[in-house]
Design a protein around this motif. Structure first.
Motif, short mmCIF file in Angstrom:
data_model
loop_
_atom_site.label_atom_id
_atom_site.label_comp_id
_atom_site.label_asym_id
_atom_site.label_seq_id
_atom_site.Cartn_x
_atom_site.Cartn_y
_atom_site.Cartn_z
N UNK A 269 0.85 -1.19 0.00
CA UNK A 269 0.00 0.00 0.00
C UNK A 269 0.88 1.23 0.00
N UNK A 270 0.37 2.32 -0.51
CA UNK A 270 1.16 3.56 -0.62
C UNK A 270 0.27 4.75 -0.35
N UNK A 271 0.93 5.85 0.04
CA UNK A 271 0.21 7.10 0.23
C UNK A 271 1.10 8.23 -0.27
N UNK A 272 0.51 9.27 -0.85
CA UNK A 272 1.31 10.35 -1.44
C UNK A 272 1.79 11.33 -0.38
N UNK A 273 2.89 11.99 -0.68
CA UNK A 273 3.41 13.08 0.14
C UNK A 273 2.81 14.38 -0.37
N UNK A 274 2.44 15.24 0.58
CA UNK A 274 1.87 16.54 0.22
C UNK A 274 3.02 17.43 -0.29
N UNK A 275 3.02 17.66 -1.60
CA UNK A 275 4.10 18.43 -2.21
C UNK A 275 3.80 19.91 -2.31
N UNK A 276 2.55 20.29 -2.09
CA UNK A 276 2.19 21.70 -2.16
C UNK A 276 2.46 22.30 -3.53
N UNK A 277 3.23 23.38 -3.55
CA UNK A 277 3.50 24.08 -4.81
C UNK A 277 4.42 23.30 -5.74
N UNK A 278 5.03 22.22 -5.24
CA UNK A 278 5.95 21.44 -6.06
C UNK A 278 5.28 20.23 -6.67
N UNK A 279 3.98 20.22 -6.73
CA UNK A 279 3.27 19.03 -7.19
C UNK A 279 3.46 18.76 -8.68
N UNK A 280 3.89 19.75 -9.45
CA UNK A 280 4.04 19.57 -10.90
C UNK A 280 5.45 19.22 -11.32
N UNK A 281 6.35 19.06 -10.38
CA UNK A 281 7.74 18.79 -10.74
C UNK A 281 7.92 17.33 -11.16
N UNK A 282 8.95 17.12 -11.99
CA UNK A 282 9.31 15.77 -12.40
C UNK A 282 10.49 15.31 -11.54
N UNK A 283 10.22 14.40 -10.62
CA UNK A 283 11.24 13.94 -9.69
C UNK A 283 11.99 12.76 -10.31
N UNK A 284 13.30 12.76 -10.12
CA UNK A 284 14.16 11.79 -10.80
C UNK A 284 14.84 10.80 -9.87
N UNK A 285 15.09 11.16 -8.62
CA UNK A 285 15.81 10.25 -7.74
C UNK A 285 15.51 10.61 -6.29
N UNK A 286 15.78 9.68 -5.39
CA UNK A 286 15.52 9.90 -3.97
C UNK A 286 16.55 9.14 -3.16
N UNK A 287 16.67 9.51 -1.91
CA UNK A 287 17.59 8.85 -0.98
C UNK A 287 17.12 9.09 0.44
#
Length: 1817
Positions: A540-558
């Motif tokens: 199961x998953x749930x989204x993070x509230x990104x606010x004004x950054x909701x339209x960005x294209x995210x490429x990597x995480x750590x």
């Protein structure tokens, strides 16, 4: 006991209660039906998709049946017109699971390390394809599988138990049985007892019902596989050996009930024949799976059953099929036989197979990525990195650069993951879809192979414990899917189990399992960041509230490395980095990466997070304290976790794909989309490139033997040159607009040729890293290039059928002949389309039609033979066409031709008849061929497979198959040393050849010429007898049980007689005397023609006198003097002929190698009259760091001399004034000063094949040359004066290997001896008269000079280096306190010898690299090495250690001081106290070293490589130079000392301009420099800083100039574009493309007078390009105004045969008349043209002897300086036309520039700068 309950057989369906489906499972349409034939209930499995309709035992894949029976019996019937599949999972004794699949869906046999796929041929199948649906009326079948033999024969594994079974649609199955007994289903128990048959009848429970009185085989089919099972009662195919050399079952075509045509050969694919136990003489039948056909077989009789006899066929030769290659090198391989002619059974013998098996082992791979360049992982200790190279997974050790491989994937690897303990490695491949592998990382064995529900895997993530693996990708509908597997049981023989899977509509670019909790994960993608959790069998998953950054294209995480992992870092393509609070599921902080730097600041500003346009971030990695960020601008940046400032920044050559911090946080691994892999070492701030690779398919390769280099061409539009020893990239040539197609190396010169898709053929110089010449005689793409072995000719072919011949003996090749419609038209590059024979006589190619092969005379292109390959096989129904050609090595004149019918035929190149034939070489036509130098191994390549054939075996040659490439192999080749094999396609593979060289030479092959006549030792009359005669013969002939390396050359004169003295001398040792006396008339060969002998050799002899034959003692060589001091002409001629065989350069930097020069020498150059010279050489800037021992310093007299090019420079260290001793025409290699400091000897190399080396003897007080000596052929390695200065010893280099002794009284050659091996250094004994020591390969040689009257003889004593020392090659030496001799080795050791006892008693590790310099005085020793280290040792205790002998220890030797300089140490001279000295390095620097102060001071410095430009400050106080070494150096004109140096790494500075005096204040002086990467940098001289970096060009800048007011910079590039930029703003506001297509060679700007030429503007400037065009412009840049004033076009130069490449286009405004334009190199003839801009015509011409390569006009006097490629500088008086020529350059004068005052003239030849004083202005 575990096997007892399964004996004698086990009904698997009954044991596991299939009808209850508790311990088994069914899927799809599975039902029980009544069968009328068997009269019992059976299971029917049907459905359109086999994978969706099946019965599986046991219920889950994690369970195991545990059945140990050797034989598996399956009673089934295929459903008519349907396909079926049977999967068996077998476990080996190593707990590895192997899947065996049988299906009539398969068309050919396939094998990997964990999967075997056998095609099943149903009864009645016909047509071309053997595999297919079951025919109507298919019968019940008893399939008997020998599980033990299947694994042993095909994979070389040992069977343990049956793990699982899956029966897939469409078939009827009665039951499944296992047993250790081999049953015969056609025999009942009663029949066996009655007839007493030696068989085991089928149990009643397993038997098929047979109507009474009828035959079992009329109703049913029995298939036993493999059919040659040892327990088989009736062996239709017998075994000829034991595994892994077991025979493959073969098809028996005559026993088939109906003929089955074999349309496709499968010899190489190891297709097993599953044979039906066919009818005997009473009418039984046989049927099988697709076998390996084509083997010769013979009939014999075998008794079966009750005495009935049946004719059968058995293979005539055995065949191997093992997966040893998969275990060792990871590559499945097979060995198959090709029967050329049928052989009788009594004549059939087993052939000699390739030894060892395998014959190849994968050693190195050049490549990275393939499917993606983002996957590169650290191991947990940070010592290695793991990355994919197409279908291969590579583990690269950081320190040793050794590679090991994970092999098994059949396509490009798309994702990798490694668990935290480095136990499990997971990998996924692109095709077939969803295929995953789990590997044991330590043993590199595949533990599990399975498919994923994910259709396309794009990412994998392992939990830290390795118990959970997550796979991310898209399903068949294109929706994102996440699958979680449990992998904790994989290591214990279990399978990966799907724990959960989930579909999502959001995009996922990255996915990671948390290190602190393996049930927590995170993902990011376009417009989303989600947190995942594994709970209760679901994801199961749930989204993070990104606010004004909701339209960005995210490429990597750590995840943050805190224990709770509360912070999650996410990066985006817009330049944002978000810190996310994982518990609050909200953004805590957002940062933004800016791409620009502030142009107004004097220094570049580091990027910071602020507002503005962002940089696309592709990857990030987090440690405890730092965050590494990789972006698409190619920069790797290291930040603290608060992102306050950039800690480190590394710029890459392409966009970064991924970054990963090492586990210890001290290194950052980075990958780029351009195929680069490297890491940044944080403590040292150094970036190390690990891998460079092509980014597209590699089309061809070429190897070079002298320097050990490899060149490759690729569809990525690059030509790359690699070092074969290290596989590191040396050069990279890029052609953006046209693709390279073919490449070939020149055999002897550092030049390679490349053909392009545009039809151009270009010659590239590796020394100058530039294009030498370009030819465009082809209209289509170049398909093949080949050079003749002697390097005299080059041939090219294009897709339009044109063949071109070039003369390439000179540096720049020229076209000799062009023939149209000769070669077969082919649009694809084919490396083997052209071939030249080893004797340079024949040229072979495919053409003029595809079914023809033509052989021409290589020199004249006269057609000698045309062979129609389609007529070679008259029985063939189709027309054969040629695919590739290859000549066999000399002396055999065989031509190998690959045909489209999958054959390779060997033709006689003289008669055209077919010598032999290889049938069914590959399933497809072989596109690449190569034959080893000894004609032992034949390489063939087709599709993705490589085969190695035993070429020497005439009958039934064996082969081995190697795979690993994921794309078709384009070319294969042997390395020049024949020790390795290269194959290219998707990547570059280097294979070790494991075949032993102790095989019969090619002369032993039947039909080949016999061996050449042997040379009787060194003299034709010498015989050697005794117990060690064999050893002495080997030494004399230069062999050691190996074939002769040098073929004897016929000579017109008798050789010098060499006599062996039988009796001992005074010392009692046997002596081998060599005399260079006149020729002996008695030494003739039986044929009446004398053979030129080898050179005099050093021969080890037994000690005479005792007669015990003991060998190994000291041996002596006596060299008698030449009569009258000179050798006879005949003897000298004979020796020179014997030296024509080249010797490989020793692996020692100590050995001198002259820099390659392409410039010819001018002939008949007259010198100016004495006292009337217009020029006087004032100073020389630079030191020749390529020389060896080329520095002389005498502290007592102050004499200081060194070499620069061909000059000896004598400099006063106090005043800095110089004297220049001219005379040499080539580069000086070494110097020597007599002990009385009155005579200096200098040596230079030969200037051509006809001339020898020059040795000049100089009078030191007078500075004049006293004598010119010449004896050596190639180069002089060392010079030495005897202690009394009466003798001079000269030592030739590795190509000469001559030791010459000269009398300094008469300058006559006293003696000359040819050495058996290269010698690196020598020295006279300072305290022993007449003793000379030499060091070389593994031995110390001591020469004793003995004088008897006027004659001098040499006695030699050779001592090998003790094995305990381990020094392979001694490279340097010096004498110490009597009787000590210190020797340095290439392994960094210093050995100490007691010369009185001839023993080595002490050694210590003095350095990490090769020691090239040793000096000793008193108790101190100085060592210098190629590691740039200079060390001072205290050796005062060594004389005391000598008394201890071999038991001495090096602990008493202390290191006092150490200095690190700027290059390898090549020369050194010190004061007797060893406190101070002068040291020379390969960087071209002379250092003054003071050990007392521990300092090094730069005395002489110069450019490392070619100097490209010299410019002057307006006040003429300074000048600036630039070079290919990337440096810009500012010099003081008064002292010529280096003041400032700006260095740009990995780039060449090609042009330079100094700002004019009108530019601002006088103190604000700027220098603009253009670089090879297209950048332009502006340096502030007063501030010593770089003010501006621009990138106005995509190609290399070749010319640059300031405008008259200094506010504008005009620059031109290699592509012909001219850019106009403003240094104040850093903007390029105009691009002129009028010269596009040709490089800009000159740009000059001057102020324009008002009203001149009728156009507006304040500046007048010109641009000249390489296509002989000049444009003149008037401009006013402040008003953005630029108008063309004139345009000049000249015809191309007419070059003679001996001329070099096309000269550059030179143009300049005349300084004494601004309306005149002076041009050179523009026109058909060598001349200087004066063009009137007002008259629009040529007003004057001055003829020249050669084409000019540089030009400069004096600003005041009417003088013009011209440099020629012929190494001549000419000064011309433009008024009178008078001229004077000046020598002194050892290369072409590429640059000449007058100073603004016209009192000085600067010239440059390569890296040396000569300053001339103009005496008559």
């Amino acid at each position: 006991m575990a096997r007892v309950w399964q004996h004698p057989f086990l009904n698997v369906f009954r044991q596991f209660k299939v009808d209850e489906w508790k311990r088994s499972t069914k899927e799809g349409d599975v039902a029980t039906v009544m069968d009328k034939t068997l009269k019992c209930t059976v299971y029917r499995i049907r459905g359109t998709v086999s994978a969706s309709n099946y019965i599986q035992l046991p219920k889950t894949s994690t369970q195991s049946l545990g059945l140990t029976g050797r034989y598996l019996y399956l009673l089934f019937r295929p459903l008519s017109t349907k396909h079926f599949v049977i999967h068996l999972d077998l476990s080996t004794e190593e707990s590895q699971v192997i899947r065996v699949s049988l299906s009539n869906l398969f068309k050919e046999f396939k094998s990997t390390a964990t999967w075997l796929q056998f095609p099943f041929i149903c009864e009645g199948t016909s047509g071309k394809d053997l595999a297919g649906v079951a025919p109507p009326g298919a019968r019940w079948t008893c399939l008997q599988l020998d599980l033990h033999d299947i694994l042993l024969v095909y994979l070389n594994r040992r069977y343990n138990h049956l793990k699982g079974v899956r029966l897939c649609a469409s078939l009827l199955v009665r039951s499944l049985y296992t047993s250790d007994l081999c049953f015969d289903p056609a025999v009942t128990v009663a029949e066996a007892r009655r007839a007493k048959l030696p068989v085991t009848p089928m149990p009643r429970e397993m038997a098929f019902p047979v109507p009474k009185g009828e035959n079992w085989h009329d109703h049913y089919i029995h298939i036993r596989f493999p059919s040659d099972s040892p327990a088989a009662p009736s062996k239709l195919v017998q075994r000829n050996g034991s595994p892994p050399e077991a025979d493959f079952p073969r098809h028996v075509p005559q026993l088939l009930p109906r003929p089955v045509p074999f349309g496709k050969s499968r010899q190489d694919s190891v297709s097993p024949g599953v044979q039906v136990l066919g009818p005997t003489a009473s009418g039984q039948a046989s049927l099988g799976l697709p076998p390996e056909d084509g083997l010769s077989s013979e009939c014999s009789e075998v008794s079966i059953g009750g005495g009935s006899r049946v004719h059968r066929r058995e293979p005539s030769a055995s065949t191997k099929a093992t997966d040893k290659h998969a275990a060792g090198s990871g590559l499945p391989a097979s060995v198959c036989n090709l029967a050329l002619v049928p052989k009788a059974p009594e004549d059939a013998t087993k052939h000699e197979s390739l030894l060892p098996d395998p014959v190849l082992k994968l050693k190195r791979v050049i490549g990275f990525g393939g499917h993606s360049t983002k996957w590169a992982l650290w191991t947990k200790d940070g010592a290695a990195v793991v990355y994919p190279c197409h279908a291969v997974i590579v583990v690269l050790c950081i320190d040793t650069r050794e590679q090991c491989f994970f092999l098994g994937h059949t396509d490009k690897v798309s994702a990798l993951a490694l668990d935290g303990s480095n136990s499990l490695l997971a990998s996924a491949q692109a095709r077939p879809h969803s295929m995953l592998r789990l590997w044991d990382f330590q043993t590199r064995s595949c533990l599990s192979l399975f498919r994923s529900p994910v259709h396309t895997v794009c990412s994998l993530s392992f939990s830290d414990s390795g118990a959970l693996l997550c796979c991310i990708g898209k399903d068949h509908h294109g929706k994102m899917m996440v699958v979680a597997w449990g992998t904790d049981q994989v290591g214990q023989g279990g399978e990966a189990v799907i724990l959960a899977k989930a579909n999502t509509d959001v995009d996922i670019q990255a996915f990671e399992i948390a290190f602190f909790n393996e049930t927590r994960m995170a993902s990011c993608g376009r417009g989303n960041v989600r947190l995942w959790r594994l709970r209760g069998g679901g994801l199961c998953s749930c989204p993070v509230d990104l606010g004004e950054h909701h339209a960005l294209e995210f490429t990597d995480l750590a995840f943050g490395k805190a224990q709770d992992g509360r912070t999650l870092y996410v990066c985006s393509r817009s330049g944002h980095i978000l810190e996310i609070d994982r518990q609050r599921m909200a953004v805590r902080r957002a940062r933004y990466l800016l791409p620009t730097e502030t142009p107004s600041s004097p220094l570049p500003q580091k990027q910071a997070f602020s507002l503005g346009p962002g940089i696309a971030i592709s990857s990030l990695s987090v440690s405890q304290a730092e965050c590494a960020v990789g972006s698409e601008d190619g920069c790797l940046r290291l930040w603290p976790l608060d992102f306050s400032s950039v800690l480190l920044e590394a710029e890459h050559e392409g966009p970064i794909s991924s970054v990963r911090l090492s586990p210890d946080g001290l290194r950052v691994l980075s990958t780029t989309s351009s195929g680069h892999l490297g890491f940044l070492d944080i403590p040292s701030r150094e970036y190390n490139v690990l891998v460079r690779s092509h980014t597209a398919l590699v089309l061809g390769l070429a190897t070079e033997c002298n320097r050990g280099q490899l060149a490759t061409v690729s569809q990525d539009h690059t030509v790359r040159v690699w070092d074969l020893a290290t596989l590191q990239q040396l050069y990279d040539f890029t052609s953006p607009e046209e693709a390279p197609c073919a490449v070939a190396f020149h055999p002897t010169q550092p030049v390679f040729f490349c053909g392009f898709s545009s039809g151009a053929v270009r010659s590239f110089s590796l020394e100058a890293t530039r294009v030498l010449v370009e030819h465009r005689c082809h209209q289509g793409a170049i398909t093949s290039l080949v050079t003749s072995p002697d390097g005299s000719l080059l041939f090219s072919a294009c897709s339009q059928g044109t063949l071109a011949q070039y003369h390439c003996a000179a540096t720049c090749c020229r076209v000799l002949r062009v023939a149209a419609n000769v070669v077969c038209r082919d649009a694809l590059p084919r490396p083997n389309a052209l071939a030249v024979s080893g004797d340079n006589r024949l040229l072979a190619f495919m053409g003029p039609f595809k079914y023809m092969v033509t052989i021409m005379d290589a020199a004249s292109l006269d057609e000698l033979l045309r062979i129609d390959v389609s007529a070679l096989d008259l029985a063939s129904s189709g027309l054969d066409s040629a695919v590739a050609v290859c000549f066999s090595p000399a002396p055999r004149s065989h031509l190998l031709v690959s045909l489209s019918s999958n054959k390779v035929v060997v033709l006689d190149a003289i008669s055209g008849r077919m010598v032999r034939e290889f049938c069914d070489v590959h399933p497809v036509a072989c596109s690449a061929l190569a034959l080893s130098g000894d004609a032992r191994l034949l390489l063939t390549a087709a599709d993705r497979a490589i085969k190695v054939w035993d070429y020497l075996t005439q009958s039934n040659p064996s082969c081995q198959v190697y795979i690993g490439h994921s794309e078709p192999v384009q070319a294969v080749a042997f390395t020049p040393d024949q020790q390795h094999l290269l194959s290219v396609g998707d990547a570059i593979f280097l294979w070790d050849i494991l075949a032993s060289p102790e095989r019969s030479p090619p002369e032993s092959v039947p039909g080949s010429p016999g061996p050449p006549p042997t040379n009787e030792a060194v003299s034709g009359r010498t015989t050697v007898e005794g117990p060690n005669a064999r050893q002495q013969e080997d030494v004399l002939s230069g062999t050691d049980g190996l074939p002769r390396c040098q073929v004897p050359v016929p000579s017109q004169a008798a050789p010098p007689q060499l006599s062996i003295c039988a009796g001992p001398l005074e010392a009692g040792d046997g002596t081998f005397s060599v005399s260079d006396e006149g020729p002996s008339e008695e030494s003739h060969s039986p044929e009446g023609l004398c053979q030129a002998p080898g050179p005099p050799m050093l021969v080890q002899k037994e000690a005479c006198g005792a007669g015990d034959g003991a060998a190994g003692g000291p041996w002596d060589l006596s060299v008698l003097p030449h009569p009258h001091g000179q050798p006879s002409k005949q003897g000298a001629w004979s020796i020179r002929r014997a030296r024509t065989q080249p010797t490989a350069r020793p692996d020692a930097y100590k050995h001198f190698t002259a820099r390659y020069k392409a410039s010819p020498m001018a002939k008949n150059v007259s010198s100016p009259p004495a006292g009337g010279e217009w020029l006087h050489l004032k100073a020389v800037v630079g030191y020749n760091g390529n020389g060896r021992a080329n520095v002389i310093w005498r502290p007592d007299t102050g004499f200081f001399a060194y070499t620069c090019g061909c000059l000896v420079v004598v400099e006063d260290l106090h005043s800095g004034s110089q004297q220049h001793w001219l005379g040499h025409s080539e580069e000086i290699s070494t110097l020597a000063l007599s002990h009385d400091a009155q005579v200096l000897a200098s040596a230079s190399g030969s200037s051509g094949a006809a001339s020898g080396c020059q040795i000049r003897i100089w009078d030191v007080p007078g500075g004049s040359c006293q004598q010119l000596l010449s004896h050596h052929c190639t180069a002089v390695q060392a010079l030495a004066f005897s202690r009394d200065d009466r003798l001079l010893v000269t030592l030739g280099d590795y190509g000469d290997r001559t030791l010459a002794l000269w009398s300094m009284a008469t300058y006559e050659l006293v003696s000359s001896t040819h050495l058996p091996e290269p010698v690196h250094d020598m020295a006279f004994n300072p305290w022993g008269a007449g003793e000379l020591a030499c060091v070389g390969q593994g031995a110390l040689t001591l020469w004793l000079l003995q004088q008897r009257g006027p004659d001098i003889s040499l006695q030699v004593h050779r001592e090998p280096v003790p094995e305990t020392v381990g020094a392979g090659e001694l490279t340097s030496l010096c004498y110490g306190a009597e009787p000590l001799l210190y020797c340095g080795s290439n392994a960094g050791q210093v050995c100490v010898w007691d010369t009185s006892a001839s023993r080595c008693f002490l050694a210590w590790e003095a350095d990490d690299g090769e020691i090239g310099v040793l000096l000793c005085s008193g108790s101190r020793l100085v060592s210098g090495s190629n590691t740039r280290r200079l060390r001072l040792w205290a050796v005062g205790a060594v004389p005391e250690l000598r008394r201890k002998g071999s038991g001495a220890r090096s602990s008493s030797v202390f290191l006092e001081r150490e200095l690190t300089l700027d290059g390898a140490i090549v020369s050194a001279v010190f004061h007797d106290s060893m406190d101070m000295g002068v040291v020379g390095t390969t960087a071209g620097t002379l250092w003054y070293v003071s050990w007392a102060e521990g300092t090094s001071t730069r005395l002489i410095s110069g450019h490392r490589s070619k100097v490209n430009e010299v410019v002057f400050s307006p006040s003429e106080s300074h000048c600036a130079t630039c070079g290919d070494d990337g440096s810009v150096r500012v010099w003081s004109l008064s002292s010529m000392e280096l003041v400032i140096q700006f260095q740009v790494l990995n780039q060449s500075c090609l042009c330079l301009a100094w700002s004019p005096p009108s530019c601002g204040r006088p103190e604000q002086q700027h220098v603009a420099a253009g670089y090879s990467d297209g950048t332009l940098r502006v340096f502030n001289i007063s501030r010593i800083s770089m003010e501006l970096k621009m990138h106005p060009h995509l190609a290399a800048l070749t010319a640059i100039a300031f405008s008259a007011d200094g506010q504008t910079i005009i620059s031109g590039d290699k592509d012909g574009l001219v850019a106009v930029s403003q240094p104040r703003t850093g903007l390029t506001f105009r691009i002129l493309s009028d010269h596009r297509g040709a490089p800009i060679s000159t740009i000059q700007s001057t102020s324009k007078e008002n009203g001149a030429f009728g156009v507006e503007g304040t500046d007048l400037w010109l641009a000249a390009s390489g296509d002989q065009r000049v444009s003149i412009w008037a401009s006013n840049w402040l008003r953005d105004c630029c108008e063309l004033v004139d345009w000049l076009s000249f015809p191309a130069p007419i070059l003679m045969e001996a001329s070099d490449c096309s000269p550059p286009s030179l143009a300049a405004f005349c300084p004494w008349d601004r309306t005149l334009l002076v041009c050179a190199g523009l026109g058909p003839h060598p001349e200087v043209v004066f063009y009137g801009l007002c008259q629009k015509q040529v007003v004057k011409k001055i003829p020249l002897p050669f084409f000019a390569v540089s030009l400069s006009l004096s600003p005041r006097a009417h003088f013009m300086a011209i440099g020629f490629a012929e190494r001549v500088l000419r000064l011309v008086d433009c008024v009178s036309g008078a001229a004077q020529d000046f020598a002194g350059h050892d290369d072409w004068v590429q640059l000449c520039r007058f100073a603004p005052s016209a009192s000085l003239l600067f010239t440059a030849a390569h890296n040396e700068i000569l300053v001339w004083e103009v005496t008559d202005c």
